[in-house]
Structures are given as structure tokens and as C-alpha cells.
Design a protein around this motif. Structure first.
Motif, mmCIF file in Angstrom:
data_model
loop_
_atom_site.group_PDB
_atom_site.id
_atom_site.type_symbol
_atom_site.label_atom_id
_atom_site.label_comp_id
_atom_site.label_asym_id
_atom_site.label_seq_id
_atom_site.Cartn_x
_atom_site.Cartn_y
_atom_site.Cartn_z
ATOM 1 N N ALA A 18 0.720 -1.020 0.007
ATOM 2 C CA ALA A 18 0.020 0.010 0.055
ATOM 3 C C ALA A 18 0.973 1.410 -0.048
ATOM 4 C CB ALA A 18 -1.233 0.089 1.233
ATOM 5 N N ALA A 19 1.797 1.364 0.883
ATOM 6 C CA ALA A 19 2.589 2.564 1.065
ATOM 7 C C ALA A 19 3.303 2.887 -0.223
ATOM 8 C CB ALA A 19 3.415 2.503 2.327
ATOM 9 N N ALA A 37 -6.098 2.287 -0.181
ATOM 10 C CA ALA A 37 -5.009 2.145 0.794
ATOM 11 C C ALA A 37 -5.268 2.520 2.331
ATOM 12 C CB ALA A 37 -3.949 3.230 0.260
ATOM 13 N N LEU A 38 -6.267 3.455 2.583
ATOM 14 C CA LEU A 38 -6.753 3.688 3.742
ATOM 15 C C LEU A 38 -7.521 2.422 4.290
ATOM 16 C CD1 LEU A 38 -7.735 7.485 3.483
ATOM 17 C CD2 LEU A 38 -5.968 6.630 5.007
ATOM 18 N N SER A 76 1.843 5.863 7.448
ATOM 19 C CA SER A 76 2.333 6.757 8.339
ATOM 20 C C SER A 76 1.610 8.139 8.059
ATOM 21 C CB SER A 76 3.569 7.038 8.127
ATOM 22 O OG SER A 76 4.024 7.381 6.863
ATOM 23 N N GLU A 77 1.120 8.362 6.355
ATOM 24 C CA GLU A 77 0.480 9.727 6.350
ATOM 25 C C GLU A 77 -1.155 9.391 6.338
ATOM 26 O OE1 GLU A 77 2.087 7.428 4.368
ATOM 27 O OE2 GLU A 77 2.699 8.442 2.577
ATOM 28 N N ARG A 85 -2.948 12.938 6.662
ATOM 29 C CA ARG A 85 -2.778 13.834 5.724
ATOM 30 C C ARG A 85 -3.548 13.357 4.292
ATOM 31 N NH1 ARG A 85 1.324 14.298 2.260
ATOM 32 N NH2 ARG A 85 2.378 12.709 3.085
ATOM 33 N N LEU A 86 -3.604 11.920 4.279
ATOM 34 C CA LEU A 86 -4.569 11.361 3.242
ATOM 35 C C LEU A 86 -5.959 11.569 3.557
ATOM 36 C CD1 LEU A 86 -2.623 8.121 2.774
ATOM 37 C CD2 LEU A 86 -2.865 9.893 0.961
ATOM 38 N N GLN A 87 -6.504 11.323 4.712
ATOM 39 C CA GLN A 87 -7.874 11.688 5.026
ATOM 40 C C GLN A 87 -8.240 13.259 4.737
ATOM 41 O OE1 GLN A 87 -9.842 9.664 5.851
ATOM 42 N NE2 GLN A 87 -8.937 8.158 7.314
ATOM 43 N N GLN A 88 -7.283 13.920 4.898
ATOM 44 C CA GLN A 88 -7.333 15.397 4.631
ATOM 45 C C GLN A 88 -7.909 15.635 2.879
ATOM 46 O OE1 GLN A 88 -5.213 17.819 6.972
ATOM 47 N NE2 GLN A 88 -6.221 19.704 5.997
#
Ligand SMILES: *Cc1c(COP(=O)(O)O)cnc(C)c1O
Length: 617
Positions: free
Chosen positions: A382-383, A424-425, A432-433, A436-439
Motif C-alpha cells: 500500500a505505502a 490504501a486507507l 504513516s500519512e 494527511r490522506l484523510q484530509q
């Protein structure tokens, strides 16, 4: 499925809720009597045709807070065998609305709970409605008229104390007494603390504070009172160090100062000086996050500290223990009001696979690669895949700017990257991000209210209020959300914050309503609320709850469009006349239809300015 670690389904209720609300059957319920879901109350009010935001007042929550305050301080007095009394006044500036003040007076009666006024208008409210025998204190700058109101209050039989903010005020009071020979109201003195205030409102304390007398001025005040033969009217010293105190160290420091000043003034002959007024400032827990609390103390801790400190100072100096006075406002008023607002739209950025519109042939290679990444992304890769896809997106956007790919390719890029982030989420819990991804994939919820009118402190001070949906609480909220109000000001937004994320549900508004509740809106918000874009105070209702059910009392509809215009001094007869004239001379509206158009327009004028949920009846 991965666990949504950021926010539990109770939206931090156990942190800020104070057991006032519970979640039952997926709905927020009021935790008293029959424990009704707030949604039932809202739906019933809406059945009667009310739309837009609703401000619900719960009188039992005012009662709980008053009771808690008196019980806590009285418990501490008992424990330390403290001989002074505990007394309190409510500072009207925190909420002067009649719907609230009525409740406050009624619930405070049994305790002799009084009122604090900081202006002439507030003093009039206090003079008209304060319970017989309960104290009134008057703070803030005063002119002759305001002081004269104080004399009238005394003559009416009120136990009124004028707190002087400077020596000039004392002069005026003494002059007026001499001239009229009317009985003097009590005099309180605001002291200028050496201790600095705290919090966003910290300017209230400290040596450069706007208010209060220095030691030299204090001695002068005593002399003036003595000379006028009125020293026996001095009954209170007062300080206020700021609102929403994060911890109690500054309060304790201030109290040490005040306690010693009290003792010194007693020794100087102020025999009726019997109260130390600590002002307000006790915090309300607004946080939805256990690890990010607003305040670090309990009310019992404050009460114990105050009683203990004053007791030891008095023992030391050999003076009588004073009455303890408080003026906490936020603590009493905040919890009683809940603002409920319907979600009108989701400005979805969410793309499903259906939105993909790949070309039969001739997709740019990077778009095809994005598609492969999307098809094969899994927990392990995923990452890596995510980073690849974000790189590809950057390249594709550059290619578009340079004219090498077309709008359809760019759209496919947006959709694919969005799908990849979501996948990915959902598959990898420990990215780790994550935040930021949610945002990046946040959903914008358009909510039928005005932030400026109903939660001005969010706009002005960044004050957070607990937010949660009224139902679906048995389902995991998956959308990272930011909220838009209906003003056309870009500040009218509660943005998604990665550190304190708000997640809401995926809702189909054509199927079902979705309401958001904003809690702890009972202190300061109502009167600070502004009519930006001419949105008015929302429709309000008082909700009484007993074991059988709830009663909607005292429903006050939001102001109509005409009232709003009237309020800012439009001549509303002229407004109506102008509208009529324009319809009558219209070349488009046929003569026989003019009456109908006018009727329709007048109907709108009689309604409030909030939007109607168009999808559902
Ligand atoms: C504003 C104010 C209060 C109330 O403060 P809270 O933080 O709401 O408790 C009390 N006393 C004075 C003099 C004030 O100006």
C-alpha cells in the motif's frame, strides 16, 4: 476492515458530555427522565414546519450546573469547617436571552442565586427579574445614570453591590448619596492584581489590566468612604482573571493576593467587608479528545483550594472568614443549549469506479499505470503503490498543463488517485500519512446554519465545540469531514483537522435527513452571534423532560426576513411598496399573475432566511 482509531463512535462524549447525553440505539439521547433521542424532538418541531437550525434549551442542565456549583463549594466549606457563606451571581453577559434567564432564575431560587450586570441594560434585567433577597453585583465602567440605577435598585429592596473600577466612580457614588441622602447601595472594589491573568481573555487580570484599583488607590478609597461616613457600605472585594482557565495556579495566586487585601482592609476598619468575589473563569470541557483536554482541574479541587487558602490567610491575620462569591458564567450556561442543524448537501469528491471514463485506446501510459496500481494495491504494497500513484499524478498534471493530455485523461487521473487513496486507507491500518490522506479525500458537508450567528467564538477565537450527528451512531463514520455553513463567507467553514479529525457518515440525503448537533453552545455564543449575511438567531425551543416523555415549550421562531430588515432600520413598509411597484410595472409578469407573484413574495418575507431542505418534506 481496519479499525477507525481516530475517533470512536461516541464523538468524545465521555470527555465533554458530563453524563448529560448518552448514545442509545445509535442515537444521541438526553440522559434524564425518559431519555428521549434528540432526533425525536427535532423531528417533532420540524413537523410543525420549522426549518433551518434549531437551538434547543434544556432547563434541567442549568439546574444540574447550579446544584453542582453550590454543592461542591458547600461540601468544601463543611470539610474545612469554614464559617463564611458561599454565594454566587450569574454574569448576564454570558447569556442575556430571556429563554435562558427565565430558566436560570427559576432553578437558582432555592440557592439565592443572584445576577451580575455589566451594563445598564443588563442591570435593568437584574432589577426586573432577580429573586428577592439574592445578590446583584454591578461591574464595568459606570456613569452617573448607571450609578443612579444602583440607588434605585437598593430602594426597590435589592441587595445590590456597585463594584467600583476606579476612584472616580466612588466619588460619583458618594456625591450622589450626599446630594440625595438616599440609602447607599453596597460598594465593592475591584482590585488590580499583581498576578497576571491567563488564557485568551487574560487581559482581565494583571497590573496593566483594564480594570481595578492599585494598593495606593485602595487605601485612598477606604479614606474616602471613611470621610463620608460610609465605610460600612464596603462589603466586597472583587477580581476576575479571565475566562476558560486551563489550570488553577493563577487563580490560587490571585486569591492569595485578594485574601490578604481583604484582611488588611478589615483591619483598616471595613467592618462590613464580608465577601471575596473570585469572578468567573472556570473552564468547560469542550474537547472531543481525551488527550487534548481544555482544563486540568475539577470543580471540587477549585472549591477545596479556595476554602483552604482563604481559611489559612484569615487564621494568620486573625480576621473573620469572608463569604466566598463566584461569578462563573460559562460553567453554568454552556451545557444547556444544543444547536441542531440539518445537512443540506454533500459536495462529494468521492469518485466511484463508475466515474472512470477510460478510453478504449490511447490512454496515456501513466493513466494505465495508475489503473494497474489501483487494481493490485494491497496491505503489503500500500505505502509504495500510494507514493507511486501520487508521483504519477504530479507528472500527469504537468503533462496537462503542457498540453500533452486532455481533460478526459485528467479526470481519469483524479478519479484513480482518489480510489487508490481510499483503498490504501481501507487496507493498510498503519500508513504513516493516514491523517494527511484523510484530509485529501475529505467530504464537504453543507450545513444549514451560520457559523457567525451561532458559533461566533469558533470564527473569532478558534474555540472548538463538540460536534456529532444525531443518529447512525451504531455505524462507523468513514468520511473525513469539513463543514460549510450557508453564509457566502469562506471563513464560514469548520475545516477538517488531521490532529482532531471529524468523521461523519456516508449519507444519501434523498433517502434520509442527517442532522449535526453542536454542543455546549449556551455560553457567549448567542449574544456574540452576528448577522453576517443577515442570518438571524435560530428558532429556539425549551425542552422539559420527565419520566413520561418530553415537552416542547416556549418555541420562538427565528426572525422573519421583514423583521431582520426592520432590525437594521429599513423602512419595511417602503421595502414592501418598492417590491410591489416593481412587480406591477414588470413587462414579463402577465397582469393576471401579478397578484400571485406578490403573494408568493410576501410569504417569503414572513419566513426566516435559512434554507429549506429541498429534498425531503
Ligand atoms: C465575563 C466575566 C465573568 C464570567 O466569566 P466566565 O469565564 O464565563 O465564568 C465573571 N465576572 C466578570 C467580571 C466578567 O467580566
Amino acid at each position: 476492515m481496519t479499525k477507525n482509531k481516530e475517533i470512536p463512535n461516541d464523538y468524545g462524549l465521555s470527555v465533554w458530555g458530563n453524563n448529560n447525553f448518552i448514545v442509545s440505539d445509535g442515537k444521541v439521547c438526553v440522559n434524564t427522565g425518559s431519555k428521549p433521542p434528540i432526533l425525536d424532538i427535532v423531528n417533532e418541531i420540524r413537523t410543525d414546519g420549522y426549518r433551518g437550525p434549531l437551538l434547543l434549551r434544556f432547563p434541567h442542565l442549568v439546574k444540574n450546573q447550579i446544584e453542582k456549583m453550590y454543592n461542591t463549594f458547600n461540601k468544601a466549606r463543611k470539610e474545612y469547617k469554614y464559617t463564611g457563606r458561599f454565594q454566587a451571581v450569574f454574569p448576564l453577559k454570558v447569556n442575556q436571552f430571556p429563554g435562558f434567564v427565565q430558566i436560570l432564575i427559576e432553578k437558582g431560587e432555592k440557592y439565592g442565586y443572584g445576577l451580575e450586570a455589566g451594563s445598564k441594560a443588563e442591570l435593568i434585567i437584574a432589577m426586573a427579574y432577580n429573586q428577592d433577597g439574592a445578590p446583584i453585583t454591578v461591574n464595568g465602567f459606570k456613569d452617573e445614570e448607571m450609578i443612579s440605577l444602583g440607588f434605585i435598585a437598593r430602594e426597590m429592596g435589592h441587595d445590590v453591590t456597585l463594584t467600583i473600577e476606579g476612584l472616580g466612580e466612588l466619588d460619583t457614588i458618594l456625591d450622589m448619596q450626599k446630594k440625595t441622602n438616599d440609602p447607599m447601595p453596597n460598594v465593592g472594589i475591584r482590585i488590580r492584581l499583581h498576578t497576571a491573568g491567563i488564557g485568551i481573555w487574560g487581559k482581565s487580570g494583571g497590573i496593566n489590566a483594564k480594570f481595578g484599583l492599585t494598593s495606593t488607590e485602595l487605601m485612598r478609597a477606604v479614606q474616602l468612604l471613611k470621610n463620608a461616613g460610609q465605610l460600612d457600605r464596603l462589603n466586597m472585594i472583587h477580581f476576575h482573571i479571565g475566562s476558560q482557565m486551563e489550570d488553577i495556579a493563577p487563580l490560587k495566586r490571585a486569591l492569595r493576593e485578594a485574601g490578604n487585601i481583604y484582611a488588611e482592609l478589615r483591619k483598616m476598619g471595613a467592618v462590613n467587608l464580608k465577601a471575596v468575589n473570585l469572578g468567573g473563569g472556570l473552564a468547560v470541557e469542550y474537547s472531543q479528545d481525551e488527550h487534548n483536554k481544555s482544563a486540568s482541574y475539577s470543580l471540587q479541587e477549585v472549591a477545596n483550594d479556595v476554602v483552604f487558602l482563604l481559611k489559612s490567610i484569615c487564621e494568620n491575620k486573625g480576621v473573620e472568614e469572608p463569604d466566598i462569591f463566584t461569578e462563573s458564567g460559562r460553567l453554568i450556561a454552556a451545557s444547556h443549549a444544543v444547536l441542531v442543524a440539518p445537512v443540506l448537501e454533500l459536495f462529494t469528491q468521492e469518485y466511484t469506479e463508475k466515474a472512470l471514463n477510460l478510453k478504449e485506446t490511447g490512454n496515456p501510459p501513466l493513466v494505465s499505470e495508475l489503473y494497474d496500481l489501483y487494481a493490485t494495491i494491497n496491505e503489503k504494497n500500500a505505502a509504495e503503490y500510494l507514493h507511486d500513484s501520487l508521483d504519477h499524478m504530479e507528472s500527469l498534471l504537468t503533462l496537462f498543463d503542457l498540453g500533452y493530455i486532455d481533460l478526459q485523461d485528467r479526470s481519469n487521473t483524479e478519479v484513480l488517485v482518489h480510489l487508490i487513496i481510499r483503498k490504501a486507507l481501507n487496507t493498510a491500518a498503519h500508513l504513516s500519512e493516514r491523517d494527511r490522506l484523510q484530509q485529501r479525500i475529505q467530504e464537504k458537508y453543507l450545513v444549514n446554519f451560520s457559523l457567525f450567528q451561532s458559533l461566533p467564538d469558533y470564527w473569532g477565537l478558534g474555540q472548538e465545540f463538540p460536534i456529532m450527528p444525531l443518529d447512525r451512531l451504531d455505524k462507523k463514520p468513514t468520511r473525513s469531514a469539513s463543514l460549510w455553513d450557508i453564509t457566502c463567507d469562506s471563513d464560514g467553514e469548520i475545516t477538517f483537522k488531521a490532529k482532531r479529525p471529524l468523521f461523519l457518515h456516508d449519507v444519501d440525503l434523498s433517502e434520509q435527513n442527517y442532522f449535526l448537533a453542536f454542543f455546549l453552545a449556551g455560553a457567549y455564543q448567542e449574544v456574540l452571534g452576528m448577522r453576517h449575511n443577515l442570518f438571524s438567531h435560530p428558532t429556539e425551543a425549551t425542552i422539559e423532560i420527565d419520566d413520561e416523555g418530553y415537552h416542547i415549550c416556549d418555541l420562538k421562531p427565528a426572525a422573519s426576513l421583514l423583521d431582520i430588515l426592520d432590525d437594521i432600520d429599513y423602512d419595511i413598509t417602503d421595502v414592501q411598496k418598492q417590491l410591489k411597484k416593481r412587480i406591477e410595472r414588470s413587462e414579463i409578469i402577465p397582469v393576471e399573475k401579478r397578484q400571485d407573484v406578490l403573494a408568493e413574495l410576501y410569504l417569503y418575507l414572513s419566513e426566516n432566511g435559512y434554507l429549506k431542505t429541498t429534498r425531503l418534506v
